[in-house]
Design a protein around this motif. Structure first.
Motif, PDB file in Angstrom:
ATOM      1  N   LEU A 205     -11.508  -0.691 -12.858  1.00 37.30           N
ATOM      2  CA  LEU A 205     -11.258   0.374 -11.893  1.00 37.30           C
ATOM      3  C   LEU A 205     -12.544   1.021 -11.370  1.00 37.30           C
ATOM      4  N   GLY A 206     -13.649   0.325 -11.505  1.00 32.06           N
ATOM      5  CA  GLY A 206     -14.912   0.866 -11.014  1.00 32.06           C
ATOM      6  C   GLY A 206     -14.913   1.121  -9.524  1.00 32.06           C
ATOM      7  N   GLU A 207     -14.337   0.192  -8.756  1.00 27.63           N
ATOM      8  CA  GLU A 207     -14.266   0.395  -7.302  1.00 27.63           C
ATOM      9  C   GLU A 207     -13.367   1.585  -6.965  1.00 27.63           C
ATOM     10  N   GLN A 208     -12.300   1.778  -7.749  1.00 27.59           N
ATOM     11  CA  GLN A 208     -11.430   2.939  -7.526  1.00 27.59           C
ATOM     12  C   GLN A 208     -12.215   4.236  -7.682  1.00 27.59           C
TER      13      GLN A 208
ATOM     14  N   PHE B  81     -14.086  12.201  -1.903  1.00 24.85           N
ATOM     15  CA  PHE B  81     -14.313  13.584  -2.332  1.00 24.85           C
ATOM     16  C   PHE B  81     -15.589  14.133  -1.698  1.00 24.85           C
ATOM     17  N   ASP B  82     -16.630  13.328  -1.669  1.00 18.22           N
ATOM     18  CA  ASP B  82     -17.886  13.769  -1.064  1.00 18.22           C
ATOM     19  C   ASP B  82     -17.719  14.104   0.418  1.00 18.22           C
ATOM     20  N   GLU B  83     -16.780  13.419   1.066  1.00 15.79           N
ATOM     21  CA  GLU B  83     -16.515  13.688   2.479  1.00 15.79           C
ATOM     22  C   GLU B  83     -15.462  14.784   2.667  1.00 15.79           C
ATOM     23  N   LYS B  84     -15.086  15.442   1.545  1.00 18.20           N
ATOM     24  CA  LYS B  84     -14.105  16.535   1.571  1.00 18.20           C
ATOM     25  C   LYS B  84     -12.736  16.071   2.091  1.00 18.20           C
ATOM     26  N   LEU B  85     -12.392  14.835   1.771  1.00 16.72           N
ATOM     27  CA  LEU B  85     -11.102  14.289   2.167  1.00 16.72           C
ATOM     28  C   LEU B  85     -10.122  14.244   0.991  1.00 16.72           C
ATOM     29  N   LEU B  86     -10.615  14.541  -0.200  1.00 13.96           N
ATOM     30  CA  LEU B  86      -9.761  14.714  -1.373  1.00 13.96           C
ATOM     31  C   LEU B  86      -9.873  16.160  -1.838  1.00 13.96           C
ATOM     32  N   PRO B  87      -8.774  16.748  -2.310  1.00 13.79           N
ATOM     33  CA  PRO B  87      -8.804  18.159  -2.708  1.00 13.79           C
ATOM     34  C   PRO B  87      -9.504  18.404  -4.041  1.00 13.79           C
ATOM     35  N   LYS B  88      -9.708  17.363  -4.824  1.00 14.04           N
ATOM     36  CA  LYS B  88     -10.356  17.539  -6.122  1.00 14.04           C
ATOM     37  C   LYS B  88     -10.952  16.212  -6.555  1.00 14.04           C
ATOM     38  N   LYS B  89     -11.835  16.284  -7.553  1.00 15.53           N
ATOM     39  CA  LYS B  89     -12.406  15.061  -8.103  1.00 15.53           C
ATOM     40  C   LYS B  89     -11.335  14.272  -8.836  1.00 15.53           C
ATOM     41  N   VAL B  90     -11.449  12.968  -8.777  1.00 14.28           N
ATOM     42  CA  VAL B  90     -10.494  12.086  -9.433  1.00 14.28           C
ATOM     43  C   VAL B  90     -11.234  11.202 -10.421  1.00 14.28           C
ATOM     44  N   VAL B  91     -10.685  11.087 -11.625  1.00  8.70           N
ATOM     45  CA  VAL B  91     -11.204  10.138 -12.608  1.00  8.70           C
ATOM     46  C   VAL B  91     -10.285   8.918 -12.564  1.00  8.70           C
ATOM     47  N   ALA B  92     -10.789   7.842 -12.053  1.00 13.63           N
ATOM     48  CA  ALA B  92      -9.946   6.681 -11.750  1.00 13.63           C
ATOM     49  C   ALA B  92      -9.250   6.103 -12.969  1.00 13.63           C
ATOM     50  N   THR B  93      -9.850   6.237 -14.133  1.00 13.43           N
ATOM     51  CA  THR B  93      -9.258   5.654 -15.339  1.00 13.43           C
ATOM     52  C   THR B  93      -8.159   6.522 -15.950  1.00 13.43           C
ATOM     53  N   GLU B  94      -7.970   7.730 -15.438  1.00 11.20           N
ATOM     54  CA  GLU B  94      -6.932   8.608 -15.971  1.00 11.20           C
ATOM     55  C   GLU B  94      -5.591   8.316 -15.308  1.00 11.20           C
ATOM     56  N   VAL B  95      -5.127   7.084 -15.485  1.00  9.55           N
ATOM     57  CA  VAL B  95      -3.869   6.629 -14.903  1.00  9.55           C
ATOM     58  C   VAL B  95      -3.110   5.825 -15.958  1.00  9.55           C
ATOM     59  N   ARG B  96      -1.816   5.656 -15.722  1.00  9.10           N
ATOM     60  CA  ARG B  96      -1.000   4.832 -16.614  1.00  9.10           C
ATOM     61  C   ARG B  96      -1.112   3.375 -16.163  1.00  9.10           C
ATOM     62  N   LEU B  97      -1.302   2.488 -17.118  1.00  5.59           N
ATOM     63  CA  LEU B  97      -1.417   1.063 -16.843  1.00  5.59           C
ATOM     64  C   LEU B  97      -0.311   0.311 -17.572  1.00  5.59           C
ATOM     65  N   TRP B  98       0.467  -0.472 -16.835  1.00  8.32           N
ATOM     66  CA  TRP B  98       1.454  -1.348 -17.453  1.00  8.32           C
ATOM     67  C   TRP B  98       0.741  -2.597 -17.949  1.00  8.32           C
ATOM     68  N   LYS B  99       1.108  -3.067 -19.121  1.00 10.76           N
ATOM     69  CA  LYS B  99       0.480  -4.262 -19.679  1.00 10.76           C
ATOM     70  C   LYS B  99       1.534  -5.304 -19.967  1.00 10.76           C
ATOM     71  N   PRO B 100       1.299  -6.541 -19.540  1.00  7.46           N
ATOM     72  CA  PRO B 100       2.242  -7.619 -19.870  1.00  7.46           C
ATOM     73  C   PRO B 100       2.355  -7.781 -21.379  1.00  7.46           C
ATOM     74  N   ALA B 101       3.525  -8.138 -21.832  1.00  2.99           N
ATOM     75  CA  ALA B 101       3.739  -8.325 -23.275  1.00  2.99           C
ATOM     76  C   ALA B 101       2.944  -9.516 -23.787  1.00  2.99           C
TER      77      ALA B 101
END
Length: 328
Positions: free
Chosen positions: A297-300, A308-328
């Motif tokens: 998720l580095g590109e994310q 965010f730097d262009e003030k187009l997001l309301p707050k900073k986002v940490v891309a890795t703070e998301v839920r990931l589904w994993k195949p069994a």
């Protein structure tokens, strides 16, 4: 049986993920209760350009695989990725076909509760900034002071920001015109904009039907991955169904790459393009469906930081703070 239903999110019934004054709002979606999955049908949202999902739908492939589980499919077409993920967040659909890598970043900034299910491997040449062949613009630096069309929050929007930075510019050095692909094409061909940041199959269409030059090339300034997502409640309730959908998408992606002409022939009437144009577009998309890992998720993060730097997001986002589904 598969069912196709109209998009339930009319402008009067929803709050958009994008506002008139910008791209994201700090107060997104709070007035809607999030609905849990009802256990009867898998509701799938897609865009016309959602290649693998469109093919799976047309073939009835998912219907056949879900039937033994006592499930049916319901299909909802959306015009772009942001309203698609909005519908996913509020529980009106369960699964989202592919959206550009920028879109989940905006959804994450809005507090959407979504699960990353899969990604397509990078397809950097499937988007570009183009200029008319006779344009005096020869380099990214030449874009200074020019008017550039792009769709808000699209993968091409990040491409534009990254390309301008490579040329020693920022979005403040140019005039950005936010246009849908259809409006962007019309403005480009009329000369109302000097350059156009766009993705396939729209890119392939303008390349084959107009005399244009690409300003962006190798090395790529944006990876351009596309992501498939699910509502958290659905991901928790039926990981087995996600595994089935994941497998179908993966198989379909392999089939498209192995059978380019047949795939183009099937997609051409859906996209309203000739088969040769579709084949050109498909040749630049990887269609390599794979699971999502946090270390991919580095590109994310770069996308989130740029917006965010262009003030187009309301707050900073940490891309890795998301839920990931994993195949069994």
């Amino acid at each position: 049986m598969s069912m196709h239903k109209p998009n339930p999110f009319s402008p009067t019934r929803r709050r958009s993920l994008i506002t008139l004054g910008g791209l994201a709002s700090a107060a997104l979606l709070p007035s809607f209760a999030r609905a849990a999955w009802d256990g009867k049908a898998v509701r799938i949202g897609y865009q016309k350009s959602s290649t693998l999902t469109v093919l799976a739908k047309a073939r009835g492939a998912l219907d056949k695989r879900l039937a033994p589980l006592g499930l049916k499919t319901e299909w909802f077409e959306f015009t772009s990725g942001l309203p698609l993920l909005e519908a996913l967040n509020v529980g009106s659909i369960d699964f989202s076909a592919d959206v550009a890598d920028t879109v989940p970043v905006f959804a994450q900034a809005a507090g959407a509760r979504l699960t990353y299910v899969a990604q397509e491997a990078p397809s950097p040449t499937a988007q570009a900034i183009v200029v008319p062949e006779v344009s005096p613009i020869r380099s990214l630096a030449d874009l200074k002071g020019k008017k550039i069309g792009v769709a808000k929050a699209s993968g091409a929007h990040y491409l534009l920001i990254a390309a301008l930075a490579k040329g020693g510019l920022s979005p403040r050095d140019v005039e950005v015109a936010y246009l849908t692909p259809a409006d962007g094409r019309a403005a480009f061909e009329k000369g109302a904009i000097d350059a156009w940041a766009i993705w396939d199959p729209f890119l392939a269409g303008v390349q084959r039907q107009s005399k244009v030059r690409r300003l962006t090339g190798e090395p790529a300034v944006a990876e351009y991955k596309r992501y498939y997502l699910a509502a958290d409640s659905f991901a928790e309730a039926r990981p087995d169904v996600l595994a089935l959908i994941f497998d179908e998408l993966k198989q379909t992606g392999r089939w498209v790459k192995a059978n380019p002409k047949e795939a183009a022939a099937q997609l051409a009437p859906v996209w309203g393009l000739d088969a040769d144009t579709v084949e050109l577009a498909n040749g630049r998309r990887s269609y390599d469906v794979r699971a999502v890992a946090a270390d991919q998720l580095g590109e994310q993060q770069r996308i989130a930081d740029a917006f965010f730097d262009e003030k187009l997001l309301p707050k900073k986002v940490v891309a890795t703070e998301v839920r990931l589904w994993k195949p069994a």
